[in-house]
Design an enzyme around this catalytic site. Structure first.
Site, short mmCIF file in Angstrom:
data_model
loop_
_atom_site.label_atom_id
_atom_site.label_comp_id
_atom_site.label_asym_id
_atom_site.label_seq_id
_atom_site.Cartn_x
_atom_site.Cartn_y
_atom_site.Cartn_z
N GLU A 169 0.89 -1.17 -0.05
CA GLU A 169 0.05 0.02 0.06
C GLU A 169 0.89 1.17 0.05
OE1 GLU A 169 -2.43 2.88 -0.26
OE2 GLU A 169 -3.26 0.93 -0.17
N GLY B 166 -7.04 0.54 4.65
CA GLY B 166 -8.53 1.26 4.48
C GLY B 166 -8.88 1.78 3.13
N GLY C 98 3.80 0.08 -5.59
CA GLY C 98 4.15 -0.95 -6.19
C GLY C 98 3.82 -0.73 -7.71
N GLU D 272 -26.68 19.32 -11.87
CA GLU D 272 -26.75 18.01 -12.30
C GLU D 272 -26.96 18.00 -13.94
OE1 GLU D 272 -26.48 14.39 -13.91
OE2 GLU D 272 -26.00 14.64 -11.91
N GLY E 239 -17.77 11.54 -10.40
CA GLY E 239 -17.25 10.26 -10.73
C GLY E 239 -16.17 10.00 -10.18
N ARG E 240 -15.51 8.63 -10.55
CA ARG E 240 -14.08 8.53 -10.03
C ARG E 240 -13.40 7.87 -11.35
NH1 ARG E 240 -13.31 9.38 -4.87
NH2 ARG E 240 -11.53 7.89 -4.72
N ALA F 59 -17.59 0.10 -1.29
CA ALA F 59 -16.81 -0.58 -0.56
C ALA F 59 -17.21 -2.17 -0.25
CB ALA F 59 -16.69 0.31 0.93
N HIS G 89 -43.06 -3.89 17.24
CA HIS G 89 -43.75 -2.60 17.18
C HIS G 89 -43.41 -1.92 18.43
CE1 HIS G 89 -47.00 0.22 16.46
NE2 HIS G 89 -47.49 -0.05 17.82
#
Length: 479
Positions: free
Chosen positions: A36, A41, A117, A206, A283-284, A334, A458
């Site tokens: 990483e 995470g 990496g 939007e 977005g990604r 996730a 209830h």
């Protein structure tokens, strides 16, 4: 008899998919190294799900304080956000979760290697270490879990000062008085709700004709969310795109060009929105550049995503991919990444288990919350399925009145012949928690009659599902 050596398996990326894959592979006897470059995470823990929900919890508490009078409580002081204290709490929650992940890795004897990496050729990974050195790892199986990063717009390049990504917002030391959010997807709607509760004047823009214009989000629940956002004085411009931007010393001017289609009724022609900042949520992009995938014969798509089959196997033998690195062709969530990580680890070590996406819950932490699983009404009809639709308002549930949160509804999409549940959708209080029953019901193949016969305590919010199922089965009680 010679004992076979454990398979050398390397995981690149320690987000939800990566660390889950590493732990599962270790449980199956592999010799695992987890690489990483930033923090365990991944985006979820450090810049996404967890820190934003710390903000959301603060926003919820703020609104509860403001509604205290309705609950018979006298509050003498106005609630105010202390960003420094909130940042401290956020950091503490993240630290606790990160410490837990490191502890799990140690318990399962996973080697954790901090560094960046790259893959010079099949079977090797070169890791650039933080101290400037390098280490080369040998691997027999590789799982790519490098995640994604926020996408930007050419007209609105991130500068961290006036034009922000979702990462920038979490690091603010001062709240802006006003903010334009570009993109009304999951991230845009969540930040609109949080910052509005904090007292920021929010404008949401939007390109398409509704909020959350995702196939999995039912149009009816999207309309309810739009209505509730406008009640909270969030300005909404649908069917508009950004055509230009000018950053001044004091604010940002964003030019909005109307597009054809049904949507924003406020007028025609170019609009100018002025605000202290702009948050871009469009977005990604998958983190695949510079990894060396081309040398392995792995081609990426237009979003940088890695193609893989149902077993998460890429086009290169022994190499698997999970999570956001698969691109938007699969749910970039996730909890999906975690499940993919488990499947990929098992398949890398000899199993042959396909990843199923038919019962993936989608949650939007807006106000009210929105959640759904299975087919939307539009998706069911597009597949040519005979479809019945049932809606029940939260105001029919006693617990919603007790909480003072009666906004919203639940919707069941069912097969018109036999009543098998095809999709469950809701917008309202605690939707994120309530959808778990919908996931279980959908996976079990329940009919509306079977769901109606489940006992619900209830008074609880979960009674919304019983009311909707009873109505769908033709025997409504309160709905």
């Amino acid at each position: 008899m010679e004992t076979p050596h454990p398979v050398k398996l390397t995981v690149l990326g320690a987000g939800p998919g990566g660390y889950a894959a590493a732990i599962r592979a270790a449980q199956l006897g592999a010799e695992v190294t987890l690489v990483e470059r930033e923090r365990v995470g991944g985006t979820c823990l450090n810049w996404g799900c967890v820190p934003t929900k710390v903000f959301k919890a603060a926003a919820d508490t703020m609104e509860q304080v403001r509604r205290a009078g309705r609950m018979g409580l006298a509050v003498t002081a106005a609630a105010a956000i202390d960003l420094q204290a909130l940042a401290t709490r956020q950091a503490e929650v993240v630290r606790i979760q990160a410490d837990g992940i490191h502890r799990l890795l140690r318990q399962h004897h996973v080697r954790y290697l901090k560094g960046e990496g790259t893959i010079p050729h099949w079977g090797a990974m070169r890791v650039q270490l933080p101290d400037g050195g390098t280490e080369t790892l040998a691997w027999e199986r590789l799982i790519l879990a490098t995640g994604s990063r926020p996408a930007n717009l050419p007209a609105l390049p991130f500068d961290g000062r006036r034009i922000w990504s979702s990462n920038h917002v979490l690091a603010l030391t001062r709240l802006p008085r006003s903010l334009v959010i570009i993109g009304a997807g999951v991230i845009g709607c969540e930040f609109a709700r949080i910052l509005n509760a904090f007292g920021v004047q929010v404008t949401l823009v939007e390109m398409l004709s509704r909020l959350l214009p995702l196939p999995a989000v039912d149009a009816d629940v999207s309309k309810v969310l739009q209505r509730e956002m406008r009640k909270r004085d969030i300005a909404i411009h649908l069917n508009h795109r950004v055509s230009g931007c000018r950053v001044t010393a004091d604010d940002v001017e964003v030019l909005l060009e109307p597009l054809s289609g049904e949507g924003d009724p406020s007028g025609r022609g170019t609009k100018i929105c002025r605000a202290e900042g702009v948050l871009v949520c469009v977005g990604r992009i998958a983190n695949t550049a510079g990894l060396g995938l081309e040398g392995l014969g792995i081609a990426t798509d237009a979003h940088g995503g890695v193609p893989a089959d149902a077993r998460l196997q890429t086009g290169a033998e022994g190499i698997f991919a999970v999570g956001d690195v698969l691109g938007p062709a699969r749910p970039m969530l996730a909890h999906v990444a975690t499940h993919e990580g488990l499947r990929a680890a098992e398949n890398a070590l000899g199993a042959s288990r396909a990843m199923a996406y038919n019962a993936v819950p989608l949650v939007v932490y807006s106000c009210p919350e929105l959640a759904g699983v299975g087919l939307s009404e539009a998706q069911a009809r597009a597949r040519g399925l005979p479809t019945s639709v049932t809606r029940v308002l939260f105001r029919n549930v006693a617990k919603a009145h007790i909480l003072g949160a009666i906004e919203g509804e639940a919707k069941i999409v069912a097969h018109a012949e036999g009543g098998r549940i095809l999709g469950l959708h809701l917008v309202g209080p605690e939707a994120a928690e309530l959808i778990a029953e919908g996931v279980a019901g959908l996976q079990a193949g329940l009919t509306v009659d079977e769901l109606a016969d489940h006992l619900h305590a209830h008074p609880t919010l979960s009674e919304i599902w019983q009311e909707a199922a009873l109505k769908a089965a033709g025997r409504p009680l309160h709905g």
